[in-house]
Design a protein around this motif. Sequence first.
Motif, PDB file in Angstrom:
ATOM      1  N   HIS A 118      44.328  50.233  55.257  1.00 39.21           N
ATOM      2  CA  HIS A 118      44.071  49.189  54.269  1.00 39.21           C
ATOM      3  C   HIS A 118      44.411  49.729  52.883  1.00 39.21           C
ATOM      4  CE1 HIS A 118      42.083  46.742  57.318  1.00 39.21           C
ATOM      5  NE2 HIS A 118      41.459  47.838  57.699  1.00 39.21           N
ATOM      6  N   VAL A 119      44.869  48.832  52.009  1.00 36.95           N
ATOM      7  CA  VAL A 119      45.360  49.234  50.692  1.00 36.95           C
ATOM      8  C   VAL A 119      44.699  48.376  49.624  1.00 36.95           C
ATOM      9  CG1 VAL A 119      47.386  49.601  49.232  1.00 36.95           C
ATOM     10  CG2 VAL A 119      47.576  49.836  51.722  1.00 36.95           C
ATOM     11  N   LEU A 120      44.041  49.020  48.660  1.00 38.25           N
ATOM     12  CA  LEU A 120      43.520  48.370  47.466  1.00 38.25           C
ATOM     13  C   LEU A 120      44.402  48.753  46.287  1.00 38.25           C
ATOM     14  CD1 LEU A 120      39.609  48.618  47.604  1.00 38.25           C
ATOM     15  CD2 LEU A 120      40.937  46.548  47.162  1.00 38.25           C
ATOM     16  N   GLU A 121      44.833  47.761  45.510  1.00 38.60           N
ATOM     17  CA  GLU A 121      45.678  48.005  44.342  1.00 38.60           C
ATOM     18  C   GLU A 121      44.985  47.451  43.099  1.00 38.60           C
ATOM     19  OE1 GLU A 121      50.076  47.296  45.146  1.00 38.60           O
ATOM     20  OE2 GLU A 121      49.133  46.177  46.776  1.00 38.60           O
ATOM     21  N   PHE A 122      44.997  48.237  42.032  1.00 37.42           N
ATOM     22  CA  PHE A 122      44.419  47.829  40.755  1.00 37.42           C
ATOM     23  C   PHE A 122      45.538  47.894  39.712  1.00 37.42           C
ATOM     24  CE2 PHE A 122      41.189  50.066  43.264  1.00 37.42           C
ATOM     25  CZ  PHE A 122      40.258  49.042  43.432  1.00 37.42           C
ATOM     26  N   ILE A 123      45.951  46.724  39.203  1.00 36.67           N
ATOM     27  CA  ILE A 123      47.148  46.638  38.371  1.00 36.67           C
ATOM     28  C   ILE A 123      46.797  45.953  37.055  1.00 36.67           C
ATOM     29  CG2 ILE A 123      49.555  45.885  38.296  1.00 36.67           C
ATOM     30  CD1 ILE A 123      49.343  45.483  41.364  1.00 36.67           C
ATOM     31  N   PRO A 124      46.769  46.687  35.924  1.00 34.80           N
ATOM     32  CA  PRO A 124      46.567  46.024  34.627  1.00 34.80           C
ATOM     33  C   PRO A 124      47.830  45.260  34.229  1.00 34.80           C
ATOM     34  CG  PRO A 124      46.109  48.387  34.528  1.00 34.80           C
ATOM     35  CD  PRO A 124      46.831  48.140  35.807  1.00 34.80           C
ATOM     36  N   THR A 125      47.643  44.111  33.615  1.00 33.41           N
ATOM     37  CA  THR A 125      48.793  43.331  33.148  1.00 33.41           C
ATOM     38  C   THR A 125      49.087  43.562  31.680  1.00 33.41           C
ATOM     39  OG1 THR A 125      47.356  41.439  32.694  1.00 33.41           O
ATOM     40  CG2 THR A 125      48.372  41.551  34.869  1.00 33.41           C
ATOM     41  N   ALA A 126      48.206  44.268  30.972  1.00 33.98           N
ATOM     42  CA  ALA A 126      48.436  44.535  29.549  1.00 33.98           C
ATOM     43  C   ALA A 126      47.695  45.807  29.164  1.00 33.98           C
ATOM     44  CB  ALA A 126      47.952  43.364  28.692  1.00 33.98           C
ATOM     45  N   GLY A 127      48.237  46.488  28.139  1.00 31.89           N
ATOM     46  CA  GLY A 127      47.569  47.677  27.614  1.00 31.89           C
ATOM     47  C   GLY A 127      47.445  48.787  28.631  1.00 31.89           C
ATOM     48  N   GLY A 128      46.589  49.719  28.314  1.00 33.78           N
ATOM     49  CA  GLY A 128      46.334  50.846  29.193  1.00 33.78           C
ATOM     50  C   GLY A 128      44.947  51.385  28.936  1.00 33.78           C
ATOM     51  N   GLY A 129      44.328  51.922  29.960  1.00 27.76           N
ATOM     52  CA  GLY A 129      42.981  52.464  29.826  1.00 27.76           C
ATOM     53  C   GLY A 129      42.597  53.216  31.080  1.00 27.76           C
ATOM     54  N   GLN A 130      41.332  53.553  31.185  1.00 28.74           N
ATOM     55  CA  GLN A 130      40.836  54.319  32.327  1.00 28.74           C
ATOM     56  C   GLN A 130      40.014  53.408  33.237  1.00 28.74           C
ATOM     57  OE1 GLN A 130      37.726  57.772  32.391  1.00 28.74           O
ATOM     58  NE2 GLN A 130      39.726  58.692  31.948  1.00 28.74           N
ATOM     59  N   LEU A 131      40.291  53.479  34.538  1.00 34.97           N
ATOM     60  CA  LEU A 131      39.592  52.672  35.533  1.00 34.97           C
ATOM     61  C   LEU A 131      38.674  53.564  36.356  1.00 34.97           C
ATOM     62  CD1 LEU A 131      39.243  50.015  37.233  1.00 34.97           C
ATOM     63  CD2 LEU A 131      41.102  50.887  38.666  1.00 34.97           C
ATOM     64  N   GLU A 182      43.070  42.474  31.566  1.00 38.26           N
ATOM     65  CA  GLU A 182      43.314  41.565  32.694  1.00 38.26           C
ATOM     66  C   GLU A 182      43.782  42.326  33.933  1.00 38.26           C
ATOM     67  OE1 GLU A 182      45.429  37.269  33.634  1.00 38.26           O
ATOM     68  OE2 GLU A 182      45.593  38.150  31.647  1.00 38.26           O
ATOM     69  N   LEU A 183      42.851  42.989  34.561  1.00 34.95           N
ATOM     70  CA  LEU A 183      43.133  43.754  35.773  1.00 34.95           C
ATOM     71  C   LEU A 183      43.341  42.803  36.948  1.00 34.95           C
ATOM     72  CD1 LEU A 183      43.138  46.737  36.879  1.00 34.95           C
ATOM     73  CD2 LEU A 183      40.794  46.283  37.606  1.00 34.95           C
ATOM     74  N   GLN A 184      44.379  43.058  37.741  1.00 38.99           N
ATOM     75  CA  GLN A 184      44.635  42.327  38.982  1.00 38.99           C
ATOM     76  C   GLN A 184      44.280  43.230  40.161  1.00 38.99           C
ATOM     77  OE1 GLN A 184      45.916  38.967  39.094  1.00 38.99           O
ATOM     78  NE2 GLN A 184      45.294  39.198  36.939  1.00 38.99           N
ATOM     79  N   VAL A 185      43.561  42.673  41.149  1.00 34.38           N
ATOM     80  CA  VAL A 185      43.125  43.433  42.323  1.00 34.38           C
ATOM     81  C   VAL A 185      43.777  42.817  43.554  1.00 34.38           C
ATOM     82  CG1 VAL A 185      41.170  44.256  43.673  1.00 34.38           C
ATOM     83  CG2 VAL A 185      40.931  43.933  41.201  1.00 34.38           C
TER      84      VAL A 185
END
Length: 468
Positions: free
Chosen positions: A448-461, A384-387
């Motif tokens: 400008h700022v883009l943020e990619f924030i996972p809400t669970a677990g971990g992995g490679q984006l 569940e990645l949040q952008v």
Amino acid sequence: MCASKTDPVRERLNYFNGQRLTASDLRTEQGHHVGMRRVLNRSLYTQGIVVGLDVERAPEDPADPTWKHKVLVRRGLAFDHLGREIFVPEDVLVLVMGAPSTTPGVVFGNLLAVSYREHRRQPVHERCAVVTPYKPCSGDMPWGAPSRIVADWAFSFLDAWPAEESGRIVLAQVELNANCEVVRVIPGVRRYAIPTKPQTVRVMALEGEKDVNAANPKVLYFHLEGGFPNVATLHLRSRQFSTLHYTELARHTHHLDGELSTQPGVDAHQHTMGEITTGEGLDPDDLEFQSLAHFGSDADYAIRLWEPATKANTDAGHVLHNLSQLAELRAINSLHTHSIAAGQQTNAAGAVPAHSHNFTTLSADETGHQPGVRNGAAYTYFGELQVKLNGINITAQILEQLKANGPDWPNLKLGQANNAAHLLVTTGTGPIDLLRIPGVDLAPNQEHVLEFIPTAGGGQLHYNLYVE
């Protein structure tokens, strides 16, 4: 002063000595300079915001009971369709008038716009008449009129996008709750003034990868130069968390410090022994008869004995007994035991107080970083990645676009923890058009700022941003 395309901007005064100047003459002079400036404005730029005029929620003000119903418009400048300058020299609080949202996040109308306005002030009234000595007037020329024309602005709220000829410049869209309180300000509808000559936007492509989890998001900073982009496309994909983090640990040491629990004290005491019998004595067979040696007189004979393991056949043997005492020697070394009767006691030991034992075990010296320890299963894929773009969460809008790409996306989120079969892993998002997302404002010459924030677990984006 009238500000229209029909102003006689080509005319200006030709001054000469003795010339009589009236108000209309001076208006003509002003009209030339003001009108030519507006011709340049509308020829070089489209209508829109030049600088500033940002809209924010009003700051909290306990002295103002209506502060929740207001927005704050920052100072700035805009051009309308006639090239007139809409200049707001200071921050202004504006009372919001619009319809509340029935569904959170969905806004219809409530467009805040600014437009050019003039008003006159400081009137002057004099009861006199002007009579020229050179040419008598046919009548009196009364004095009196406002002495100042103020170039001002006007704010308005619209239900629909304004027409080009209205002169209204949209600054923001405002979301209201059921109490008509400001929930958020949406800047994506802002209209900026851009050069009428085709602008050159530098093409930008940013791509990369990063291992992420909730505590370690990916933050991407970028700047746009040359004007507003025509294309802003984002691609996202999920990959497995790098196994190098588990196989390539830095050199480190482990230190173990410990303490035994406190032991209870022991009073002075004795130990009672049972009956004990020792083992047998020296076996005569362990002695080897070596030889009879003659020492001195014939009557003085001795026995030389060596241990069997040594068997040293020298004269250095030990004289134990003379020959006449051989029988006694055998009697002395016969098998025998020793016994201790039951009930005998050891000496009384002293009292032992309550005590503990400390110990420290150190490994050999090592250099390098000592990594921390994380409990739990190894990371694989994030969930569940949040952008976010410029602080605004655009995840829901991205998913709305993805729903149109195929039948599998409507019920999915941007990733699922430990799921290698998720579409974000197998196919990725495909192109995401950032310019189609409401609220996105990719203004030039800004960070400008883009943020990619996972809400669970971990992995490679994996990410790719293309701007043209």
